[in-house]
Scaffold this motif. Structure first.
Motif, PDB file in Angstrom:
ATOM      1  N   LEU A  27       0.833  -1.196   0.000  1.00 62.36           N
ATOM      2  CA  LEU A  27       0.000   0.000   0.000  1.00 62.36           C
ATOM      3  C   LEU A  27       0.871   1.251   0.000  1.00 62.36           C
ATOM      4  O   LEU A  27       1.909   1.291   0.651  1.00 62.36           O
ATOM      5  N   ASP A  28       0.429   2.244  -0.738  1.00 62.28           N
ATOM      6  CA  ASP A  28       1.183   3.491  -0.794  1.00 62.28           C
ATOM      7  C   ASP A  28       0.417   4.565  -0.021  1.00 62.28           C
ATOM      8  O   ASP A  28      -0.107   5.510  -0.596  1.00 62.28           O
ATOM      9  N   LEU A  29       0.352   4.389   1.299  1.00 61.41           N
ATOM     10  CA  LEU A  29      -0.339   5.334   2.156  1.00 61.41           C
ATOM     11  C   LEU A  29       0.662   6.305   2.774  1.00 61.41           C
ATOM     12  O   LEU A  29       1.764   5.903   3.155  1.00 61.41           O
ATOM     13  N   PRO A  30       0.309   7.587   2.873  1.00 59.21           N
ATOM     14  CA  PRO A  30       1.226   8.551   3.487  1.00 59.21           C
ATOM     15  C   PRO A  30       1.593   8.184   4.928  1.00 59.21           C
ATOM     16  O   PRO A  30       2.708   8.427   5.370  1.00 59.21           O
ATOM     17  N   LEU A  31       0.671   7.572   5.651  1.00 58.33           N
ATOM     18  CA  LEU A  31       0.929   7.167   7.024  1.00 58.33           C
ATOM     19  C   LEU A  31       2.075   6.162   7.095  1.00 58.33           C
ATOM     20  O   LEU A  31       2.864   6.158   8.038  1.00 58.33           O
ATOM     21  N   LEU A  32       2.179   5.325   6.085  1.00 57.77           N
ATOM     22  CA  LEU A  32       3.204   4.289   6.077  1.00 57.77           C
ATOM     23  C   LEU A  32       4.556   4.794   5.586  1.00 57.77           C
ATOM     24  O   LEU A  32       5.512   4.028   5.481  1.00 57.77           O
ATOM     25  N   ALA A  33       4.662   6.084   5.303  1.00 61.64           N
ATOM     26  CA  ALA A  33       5.956   6.663   4.944  1.00 61.64           C
ATOM     27  C   ALA A  33       6.834   6.800   6.187  1.00 61.64           C
ATOM     28  O   ALA A  33       8.062   6.885   6.077  1.00 61.64           O
ATOM     29  N   ASN A  34       6.226   6.805   7.347  1.00 65.09           N
ATOM     30  CA  ASN A  34       6.957   6.863   8.607  1.00 65.09           C
ATOM     31  C   ASN A  34       7.726   5.547   8.774  1.00 65.09           C
ATOM     32  O   ASN A  34       7.136   4.475   8.785  1.00 65.09           O
ATOM     33  N   PRO A  35       9.062   5.620   8.925  1.00 65.12           N
ATOM     34  CA  PRO A  35       9.854   4.383   9.034  1.00 65.12           C
ATOM     35  C   PRO A  35       9.478   3.510  10.228  1.00 65.12           C
ATOM     36  O   PRO A  35       9.599   2.289  10.157  1.00 65.12           O
ATOM     37  N   VAL A  36       9.027   4.120  11.312  1.00 70.11           N
ATOM     38  CA  VAL A  36       8.638   3.326  12.477  1.00 70.11           C
ATOM     39  C   VAL A  36       7.469   2.413  12.116  1.00 70.11           C
ATOM     40  O   VAL A  36       7.456   1.228  12.464  1.00 70.11           O
ATOM     41  N   LEU A  37       6.482   2.941  11.414  1.00 69.78           N
ATOM     42  CA  LEU A  37       5.344   2.121  11.002  1.00 69.78           C
ATOM     43  C   LEU A  37       5.711   1.186   9.860  1.00 69.78           C
ATOM     44  O   LEU A  37       5.272   0.034   9.827  1.00 69.78           O
ATOM     45  N   LYS A  38       6.493   1.681   8.918  1.00 68.37           N
ATOM     46  CA  LYS A  38       6.833   0.864   7.744  1.00 68.37           C
ATOM     47  C   LYS A  38       7.565  -0.419   8.143  1.00 68.37           C
ATOM     48  O   LYS A  38       7.349  -1.472   7.557  1.00 68.37           O
TER      49      LYS A  38
END
Length: 71
Positions: A27-38
């Motif tokens: 998924l290309d979600l802006p929220l998942l751009a955060n390395p902690v979440l990714k």
């Protein structure tokens, strides 16, 4: 180790684990751009998958929770 994760719990853990492992990379979600979440979500997914496969959850053991029925 005594099994403390039941069948429905195992199924939900496996499904959620696969989703958490795959989501940050598919998924290309802006929220998942955060390395902690990714990179954190797949780690949580691996933990869920492992607890489902071995039928034992250390957190359940600490809290005294059992979803596994003795047969």
């Amino acid at each position: 180790m005594i099994a403390n994760v039941g069948t429905l719990d195992r199924l939900l853990r496996l499904v959620l684990g696969v989703v958490l492992i795959a989501a940050p990379f598919l998924l290309d979600l802006p929220l998942l751009a955060n390395p902690v979440l990714k990179y954190g979500l797949p780690v949580v997914g691996l933990i869920l998958g492992a607890t489902a496969l071995i039928r034992f959850c250390p957190l359940y053991a600490i809290l005294g929770v059992r979803t596994h029925r003795d047969s």
